[in-house]
Design a protein around this motif. Structure first.
Motif, short mmCIF file in Angstrom:
data_model
loop_
_atom_site.label_atom_id
_atom_site.label_comp_id
_atom_site.label_asym_id
_atom_site.label_seq_id
_atom_site.Cartn_x
_atom_site.Cartn_y
_atom_site.Cartn_z
N ASP A 398 0.78 -1.09 -0.12
CA ASP A 398 -0.05 -0.06 -0.08
C ASP A 398 0.81 1.30 0.11
N LYS A 399 1.97 1.24 0.57
CA LYS A 399 2.90 2.36 0.70
C LYS A 399 4.15 2.40 -0.28
N LYS A 400 3.69 1.20 -1.42
CA LYS A 400 4.96 0.87 -2.19
C LYS A 400 6.14 0.82 -1.50
N GLY A 401 6.52 0.08 -0.59
CA GLY A 401 7.63 -0.11 -0.07
C GLY A 401 8.42 -1.32 -0.46
N THR A 402 9.62 -1.77 0.12
CA THR A 402 10.30 -2.77 -0.38
C THR A 402 11.13 -3.26 0.86
N VAL A 403 11.29 -4.53 0.96
CA VAL A 403 12.16 -5.31 1.92
C VAL A 403 12.99 -6.10 1.25
N VAL A 404 14.48 -5.65 1.74
CA VAL A 404 15.64 -6.35 0.94
C VAL A 404 16.18 -7.21 2.00
N LYS A 405 16.39 -8.66 1.63
CA LYS A 405 16.98 -9.65 2.60
C LYS A 405 18.44 -10.03 2.31
N HIS A 406 19.17 -10.11 3.39
CA HIS A 406 20.65 -10.25 3.31
C HIS A 406 20.80 -11.50 4.37
N TYR A 407 20.66 -12.76 3.78
CA TYR A 407 20.59 -13.76 4.83
C TYR A 407 21.94 -14.30 4.91
N ASN A 408 23.00 -14.01 5.76
CA ASN A 408 24.21 -14.29 5.73
C ASN A 408 24.74 -15.55 6.77
N ALA A 409 23.55 -15.72 7.50
CA ALA A 409 23.78 -16.75 8.50
C ALA A 409 23.88 -18.31 8.02
N ALA A 410 24.90 -18.93 8.32
CA ALA A 410 24.97 -20.37 7.88
C ALA A 410 24.12 -21.08 8.65
N ARG A 411 24.23 -20.82 10.02
CA ARG A 411 23.38 -21.69 11.19
C ARG A 411 22.17 -20.81 11.53
N GLU A 430 6.42 -3.37 11.50
CA GLU A 430 5.42 -2.47 11.19
C GLU A 430 6.00 -1.14 11.68
N ASN A 431 6.69 -1.12 12.73
CA ASN A 431 7.52 0.29 13.39
C ASN A 431 8.40 0.81 12.17
N ALA A 432 9.05 0.10 11.50
CA ALA A 432 9.85 0.54 10.23
C ALA A 432 8.89 1.31 9.19
N ILE A 433 7.98 0.38 8.84
CA ILE A 433 6.98 1.04 7.78
C ILE A 433 6.22 2.26 8.48
N LYS A 434 5.76 2.38 9.64
CA LYS A 434 4.99 3.35 10.43
C LYS A 434 5.96 4.63 10.59
N TYR A 435 7.18 4.43 10.85
CA TYR A 435 8.08 5.57 11.07
C TYR A 435 9.03 5.93 9.83
N SER A 436 8.55 5.59 8.62
CA SER A 436 9.39 6.05 7.34
C SER A 436 8.20 7.21 6.60
N PRO A 437 8.46 8.32 6.80
CA PRO A 437 7.55 9.22 6.21
C PRO A 437 7.59 9.06 4.47
N ASP A 438 8.43 8.56 3.94
CA ASP A 438 8.48 8.44 2.51
C ASP A 438 8.20 7.14 2.40
N ILE A 439 8.77 6.56 1.12
CA ILE A 439 8.44 5.03 0.68
C ILE A 439 9.30 4.18 1.44
N PRO A 440 8.90 3.28 2.44
CA PRO A 440 9.54 2.38 3.20
C PRO A 440 10.69 1.49 2.37
N GLU A 441 12.01 1.64 2.96
CA GLU A 441 13.14 1.28 2.30
C GLU A 441 13.57 0.24 3.56
N ILE A 442 13.31 -1.14 3.76
CA ILE A 442 13.68 -1.98 4.64
C ILE A 442 14.65 -3.03 4.40
N GLU A 443 15.76 -3.21 5.37
CA GLU A 443 16.63 -4.33 4.91
C GLU A 443 16.56 -5.24 6.24
N ILE A 444 16.88 -6.41 6.06
CA ILE A 444 16.95 -7.51 7.00
C ILE A 444 18.30 -8.32 6.60
#
Length: 528
Positions: A398-411, A430-444
């Motif tokens: 709805d906010k046209k946001g994105t989530v980018v995943k960086h899975y570097n853990a082997a275990r 939800e907090n990351a989306i809520k407190y992004s006034p512009d388009i949410p750009e989230i990295e995990i």
């Protein structure tokens, strides 16, 4: 009114505490000054007694030497009448006459001052004695002309003896004149002076280190202690010694106490420690009471904010549901199935939203009471992260946001509760989306650190202040978002996150910079 009362109460408590401390300081200063005055009085008495004893001992030594010389001469002293007093009293009624005579005689033993000091030879020592005769004549017709005649008195008494007062005065005058010509080293020794001072100080309970010296015309003599170097005026006491016949003295005894202040403080040590302990207890009690007051005030403010937030959270859904119901009642809309379905969906969504709010409150309440069922099973963390992303996917789209995943853990396998840990990640996302006034750009990010897995959720939103970072996991805490009014919530989400992560033997903390976004980091132990 409550704020004013709170401020007055804090002010009164603070003034009381300051008053108690000031009273303690005043009492300590007064006690110290009293001890100092008492110390001064005792020391003055001590050095006065020592000065008297020095002179008495020197005088006694002189008299003893004089008597030994007198006894050793074996000479019969030469007598010389110095003065004769005659007194006559007559009673005319009874015709009784009383004649009293007193003859003052000096005895010279041929002892000169040169025997004591070669420099002194101008005076000779003499003993003085008196002969006192009392005669009574009854009815003998005695008159002034017949006093010298040999008339036998009716009653006669005769007394004679040495005049100790005159002897002592004469000897004291001569002894002081002779002693004044003797160097101070010949009149007193250092050890003798030390013993006298120590004994006298002990009797007055002045048990501290002391140094002493005898000054001659302002210059220290050889009669001084080894540690006597310089004078501390506040800790030094002086008195003239060995005065001459005119009451003057060229010698002065000075006694100094290097540890005077330490000694005076030691006398106050026990009561001072008790005073400090009780004062600290009062300070701790005051601090505790003040903390409790601040806590109660904070809780009161939190409750007010919570009620306001919850009211706001429920007000909008209830208003939306009422509007949707009113619209459905409209005859024109009730015939339109598509619109009816849309309004019903709105009612369902708003109902879910209110239900979610209630669930959050209940979850926190159960966590506080330890009633929340948390059964843990081996689970792959990456699967939980994917599931949490799926939960917020609609909001993100709805906010046209994105989530980018960086899975570097082997275990990635941990012992966790799938439902609650998913809620943890959903809350953070939800907090990351809520407190992004512009388009949410989230990295995990995931990575392994020893036997732990780190999950980092980074956004590029508002960020938070240093104060907010310390308090963000507290219940009901929400940082003010300024002009951004679309951020809703009641401050329970991150408190829930912290409790769940800790129940999984993990840690959660945040790194953030105002205006540059935040990174929430979760650290969970792996299964070996």
């Amino acid at each position: 009114m409550n704020k004013l009362f709170f401020r007055i109460l804090v002010l009164l408590m603070s003034l009381s505490l300051i008053g108690i401390i000031l009273v303690q300081v005043f009492w300590f200063n007064s006690s110290f000054k009293n001890n100092e005055e008492q110390f001064k009085y005792h020391v003055t008495q001590v050095i006065g007694n020592v000065a008297d004893k020095l002179e008495q001992q020197e005088e006694y030594s002189f008299y003893d030497k004089y008597n030994r010389i007198k006894d050793s001469t074996g000479k019969i002293p030469k007598k010389e009448d110095l003065l004769e007093v005659l007194y006559v009293q007559r009673n005319t009624k009874t015709n009784k006459t009383i004649v009293y005579s007193n003859t003052l005689t000096s005895e010279d033993y041929d002892i000169s001052g040169s025997l004591f000091n070669k420099k002194f030879s101008s005076e000779r020592f003499k003993n003085f004695s008196s002969k006192r005769v009392t005669e009574i004549y009854n009815n003998n017709g005695i008159d002034n002309n017949s006093l010298g005649q040999s008339i036998i008195p009716d009653i006669r008494s005769e007394k004679s003896g040495s005049l100790d007062i005159l002897n002592k005065v004469q000897q004291q005058i001569q002894y002081k004149d002779i002693a004044s010509l003797t160097p101070i080293e010949g009149r007193i020794t250092r050890d003798k002076l030390y013993k006298l001072l120590k004994k006298e100080l002990g009797e007055y309970e002045v048990k501290t280190k002391f140094e002493f010296a005898i000054y001659s015309d302002g210059i220290p003599t050889k009669i001084k202690s080894d540690g006597f170097h310089s004078l501390d005026k506040e800790a030094t006491y002086s008195i003239p010694v060995f005065t001459d016949n005119e009451g003057n003295s060229k010698y002065e005894l000075s006694v100094t106490f290097p540890h005077k202040k330490k000694f005076l403080l030691s006398e106050l040590l026990s009561i001072t420690i008790l005073s400090i302990v009780f004062t600290l207890i009062i300070i701790v009690a005051y601090t505790s009471a003040l903390n409790q007051l601040l806590r109660q005030k904070h809780i009161s403010e939190i409750k007010t904010d919570f009620i306001n937030n919850m009211t706001h959270e429920f007000k909008t859904p209830i208003a939306t549901i009422n509007l949707a119901l009113d619209a459905i009642k409209n005859p024109r809309i009730i015939e339109d199935k598509e619109k009816v379905y849309r309004y019903l969906q709105m009612i369902r969504d708003e109902n879910k939203r209110m239900h979610a709010q209630v669930e959050n409150v209940l979850r926190i309440s159960k966590l506080e009471k330890r009633e929340l069922d948390i059964t843990k099973e081996p689970t792959v963390i990456h699967d939980i992260i994917d599931d949490a992303i799926e939960h917020v996917n609609l909001i993100l789209e709805d906010k046209k946001g994105t989530v980018v995943k960086h899975y570097n853990a082997a275990r990635t396998t941990c012992l966790i509760n799938e439902v609650h840990f998913t809620n943890v990640l959903v809350n953070i996302l939800e907090n990351a989306i809520k407190y992004s006034p512009d388009i949410p750009e989230i990295e995990i990010f995931t990575e392994n650190v020893k036997d732990m897995i780190l999950i980092k959720v980074r956004d590029h939103g508002l960020g938070m202040s240093k104060i907010a970072q310390k308090r963000v996991f507290e219940k009901f805490y929400r940082e003010h978002t300024g002009d951004l009014h679309n951020v809703k919530g009641h401050g329970l989400g991150l408190a829930y996150v912290k409790r769940i992560v800790e129940d999984h033997n993990g840690q959660v903390y945040v790194e953030s910079e105002k205006g540059k976004g935040s990174t929430f980091i979760i650290k969970i132990p792996l299964i070996n």
